[in-house]
Design an enzyme around this catalytic site. Structure first.
Site, PDB file in Angstrom:
ATOM      1  N   CYS A 111       1.082 -13.428  -9.551  1.00 56.92           N
ATOM      2  CA  CYS A 111       0.917 -12.635 -10.569  1.00 56.92           C
ATOM      3  C   CYS A 111       2.081 -12.933 -11.693  1.00 56.92           C
ATOM      4  CB  CYS A 111       1.329 -11.008 -10.293  1.00 56.92           C
ATOM      5  SG  CYS A 111       0.167 -10.581  -9.052  1.00 56.92           S
ATOM      6  N   HIS A 235       3.273  -7.902 -16.547  1.00 52.67           N
ATOM      7  CA  HIS A 235       2.009  -8.135 -15.668  1.00 52.67           C
ATOM      8  C   HIS A 235       1.604  -6.498 -15.497  1.00 52.67           C
ATOM      9  CE1 HIS A 235      -0.482  -8.712 -12.370  1.00 52.67           C
ATOM     10  NE2 HIS A 235       0.421  -8.066 -11.417  1.00 52.67           N
ATOM     11  N   ASN A 265      -5.403  -4.959 -11.800  1.00 52.97           N
ATOM     12  CA  ASN A 265      -4.302  -5.914 -11.610  1.00 52.97           C
ATOM     13  C   ASN A 265      -5.124  -7.261 -11.537  1.00 52.97           C
ATOM     14  OD1 ASN A 265      -2.561  -7.953 -10.704  1.00 52.97           O
ATOM     15  ND2 ASN A 265      -1.604  -6.525  -9.293  1.00 52.97           N
TER      16      ASN A 265
HETATM   17  N1  ACO Z   1      -8.001   5.872  -1.603  1.00 56.23           N
HETATM   18  C1  ACO Z   1      -7.530   7.021  -0.944  1.00 56.23           C
HETATM   19  N2  ACO Z   1      -6.444   7.033   0.055  1.00 56.23           N
HETATM   20  C2  ACO Z   1      -5.663   6.001   0.185  1.00 56.23           C
HETATM   21  C3  ACO Z   1      -5.891   4.883  -0.473  1.00 56.23           C
HETATM   22  C4  ACO Z   1      -7.078   4.559  -1.317  1.00 56.23           C
HETATM   23  N3  ACO Z   1      -7.575   3.635  -2.141  1.00 56.23           N
HETATM   24  N4  ACO Z   1      -5.216   3.956  -0.272  1.00 56.23           N
HETATM   25  C5  ACO Z   1      -4.368   4.493   0.544  1.00 56.23           C
HETATM   26  N5  ACO Z   1      -4.624   5.846   0.648  1.00 56.23           N
HETATM   27  C6  ACO Z   1      -3.773   6.725   1.581  1.00 56.23           C
HETATM   28  C7  ACO Z   1      -2.875   6.331   2.836  1.00 56.23           C
HETATM   29  O1  ACO Z   1      -3.625   5.778   3.762  1.00 56.23           O
HETATM   30  C8  ACO Z   1      -1.907   7.265   2.766  1.00 56.23           C
HETATM   31  O2  ACO Z   1      -2.659   8.163   3.820  1.00 56.23           O
HETATM   32  P1  ACO Z   1      -1.614   8.959   4.787  1.00 56.23           P
HETATM   33  O3  ACO Z   1      -0.882   9.827   4.084  1.00 56.23           O
HETATM   34  O4  ACO Z   1      -2.868   9.773   5.533  1.00 56.23           O
HETATM   35  O5  ACO Z   1      -1.144   7.975   5.756  1.00 56.23           O
HETATM   36  C9  ACO Z   1      -1.866   7.893   1.487  1.00 56.23           C
HETATM   37  O6  ACO Z   1      -3.010   7.353   0.851  1.00 56.23           O
HETATM   38  C10 ACO Z   1      -0.449   7.586   0.898  1.00 56.23           C
HETATM   39  O7  ACO Z   1      -0.247   5.963   0.559  1.00 56.23           O
HETATM   40  P2  ACO Z   1       1.043   5.538   0.218  1.00 56.23           P
HETATM   41  O8  ACO Z   1       0.676   4.098   0.536  1.00 56.23           O
HETATM   42  O9  ACO Z   1       2.162   6.111   0.693  1.00 56.23           O
HETATM   43  O10 ACO Z   1       0.428   5.487  -1.129  1.00 56.23           O
HETATM   44  P3  ACO Z   1       1.501   5.358  -2.595  1.00 56.23           P
HETATM   45  O11 ACO Z   1       1.973   6.445  -3.152  1.00 56.23           O
HETATM   46  O12 ACO Z   1       2.802   4.524  -1.861  1.00 56.23           O
HETATM   47  O13 ACO Z   1       0.451   4.378  -3.280  1.00 56.23           O
HETATM   48  C11 ACO Z   1      -0.072   2.114  -3.832  1.00 56.23           C
HETATM   49  C12 ACO Z   1       0.102   3.189  -2.848  1.00 56.23           C
HETATM   50  C13 ACO Z   1      -0.743   2.417  -5.073  1.00 56.23           C
HETATM   51  C14 ACO Z   1      -0.261   0.874  -3.184  1.00 56.23           C
HETATM   52  C15 ACO Z   1       1.509   1.953  -4.391  1.00 56.23           C
HETATM   53  O14 ACO Z   1       2.472   1.756  -3.351  1.00 56.23           O
HETATM   54  C16 ACO Z   1       1.880   0.919  -5.333  1.00 56.23           C
HETATM   55  O15 ACO Z   1       1.145   0.981  -6.506  1.00 56.23           O
HETATM   56  N6  ACO Z   1       2.528  -0.200  -5.157  1.00 56.23           N
HETATM   57  C17 ACO Z   1       2.696  -1.430  -5.735  1.00 56.23           C
HETATM   58  C18 ACO Z   1       1.330  -2.354  -5.439  1.00 56.23           C
HETATM   59  C19 ACO Z   1       1.256  -3.251  -6.586  1.00 56.23           C
HETATM   60  O16 ACO Z   1       1.176  -2.834  -7.673  1.00 56.23           O
HETATM   61  N7  ACO Z   1       1.152  -4.509  -6.201  1.00 56.23           N
HETATM   62  C20 ACO Z   1       0.793  -5.574  -7.198  1.00 56.23           C
HETATM   63  C21 ACO Z   1       1.987  -6.173  -7.950  1.00 56.23           C
HETATM   64  S1  ACO Z   1       2.237  -7.658  -7.332  1.00 56.23           S
HETATM   65  C22 ACO Z   1       1.049  -8.299  -7.504  1.00 56.23           C
HETATM   66  O17 ACO Z   1       0.414  -8.146  -8.703  1.00 56.23           O
HETATM   67  C23 ACO Z   1       0.334  -9.129  -6.532  1.00 56.23           C
END
Ligand code: ACO
Length: 308
Positions: A111, A235, A265
């Site tokens: 990225c 990004h 993204n």
């Molecule tokens: N739909 C519904 N529920 C979901 C989904 C989905 N798509 N994905 C995960 N969940 C659930 C999980 O299973 C979990 O359920 P549980 O509580 O029963 O176990 C719950 O939602 C919470 O999951 P978390 O992983 O704790 O959610 P979080 O608030 O951390 O959000 C996310 C996850 C959106 C991925 C966040 O961590 C994030 O944005 N991280 C940055 C990732 C990113 O942007 N990466 C790219 C940057 S680098 C690059 O570009 C390659």
């Protein structure tokens, strides 16, 4: 000597996929995706290849900059999702746009790829090797994600953006870079079946530390304050990453361009897509000071400060 962006272009696949559509093929919802990421829909390349998108964005950038293809001396394509290992996407762009005098190669900085390629272009121009360079960011992320992993697959989209650089005698320019060989984001597996895995929360923490650090370091290097910056183009990974970074920096949110609600993204394509969209909207005015910040798999990060 420095390279100044004289033209931009972009291409987005025709097919858009909404969060609701995703909820028909996996256990997710529009509400969950919008609240956690800010994404409403993304473009998905069903017909187009990474090289198709890269070549179209490149052709549009040449047209916008009124630069002839045979003036281009180097084509750098930032991608982590080229169609094949070789010919590289850059070589296919070279052929499609008819840039018969150009050297062409790909660069994989995940990225951060576009900003790393941007800095590479500046290095060639500063060294007096080339005067006119085309930099493209193009990705088919939909082919890299594991569609059975809802926590990662909903975050990504496909597209391409491009910028043409022309030598300019004198213009401010600063850059910062960093690498931390970490596997928080990884694309691996058997050849041809490589899929992405990601520790989302750890990546989130990495991103909200890295963006403010890059902005502050660039300002320090340039001897300016964040108040002197007109635009920050990060990004586009997640609106909550942008919001947390803005809070840490204490900068006005309006200075941070965002379009990830429509594109998700797009990895190395996100920053050139934003640049092209901002130019189209007339948001970029001559003399403005802008910062670009890329961060992602590697882990890598890269930032530049320049004048439009
Ligand atoms: N739909 C519904 N529920 C979901 C989904 C989905 N798509 N994905 C995960 N969940 C659930 C999980 O299973 C979990 O359920 P549980 O509580 O029963 O176990 C719950 O939602 C919470 O999951 P978390 O992983 O704790 O959610 P979080 O608030 O951390 O959000 C996310 C996850 C959106 C991925 C966040 O961590 C994030 O944005 N991280 C940055 C990732 C990113 O942007 N990466 C790219 C940057 S680098 C690059 O570009 C390659």
């Amino acid at each position: 000597m420095i390279g100044r962006v004289c033209g931009t272009g972009s291409y987005l696949p025709i097919r858009t996929v909404s969060n609701d559509e995703l909820s028909h093929v996996m256990e997710t919802s529009d509400e969950w995706i919008r609240e956690r990421t800010g994404i409403r829909f993304r473009h998905v390349a069903l017909e187009e290849t990474t090289s198709d998108m890269a070549a179209e964005a490149a052709a549009r950038a040449l047209k916008n900059g009124e630069v002839n293809a045979d003036e281009i001396e180097l084509i750098l394509t930032a991608t982590s999702s080229s169609d094949v290992i070789y010919p590289s996407a850059a070589c296919i762009v070279q052929k499609r746009i008819g840039a018969q005098n150009a050297l062409a190669f790909d660069l994989n900085g995940a990225c951060s790829g576009f900003v790393i390629a941007f800095n590479t272009a500046q290095a060639y121009i500063r060294a007096g090797i080339y005067k006119t360079i085309l930099v493209v960011g193009a990705e088919s992320m939909s082919r890299l994600v594991d569609w059975s992993d809802r926590s990662t697959s909903v975050l990504f989209g496909d597209g391409a953006g491009a910028a043409v650089f022309e030598l300019c005698k004198d213009a401010p320019y600063e850059h910062v870079v960093g690498v931390r060989g970490d596997t928080l984001i990884r694309v691996g597996g058997p050849c041809r079946e490589q899929r992405m895995t990601m520790d989302g929360q750890a990546v989130f923490r990495f991103a909200v530390t890295t963006i403010p650090q890059c902005v502050n370091e660039l300002c320090q290097k340039a001897g300016v304050t964040p108040d002197d910056v007109d635009w920050v183009i990060c990004h586009q990974a997640n609106v909550r990453i942008l919001d947390a970074s803005i809070r840490r920096l204490g900068m006005p949110a309006e200075k941070f361009y965002r379009n990830l609600d429509r594109y998700a993204n797009t990895s190395a394509a996100s920053i050139p897509l934003a640049l092209d969209e901002m130019r189209e909207k007339g948001l970029l005015q001559s003399g403005q000071r802008i910062i670009l910040v890329g961060f992602g798999g590697g882990l890598t990060w890269a930032g530049v400060m320049m004048e439009v």
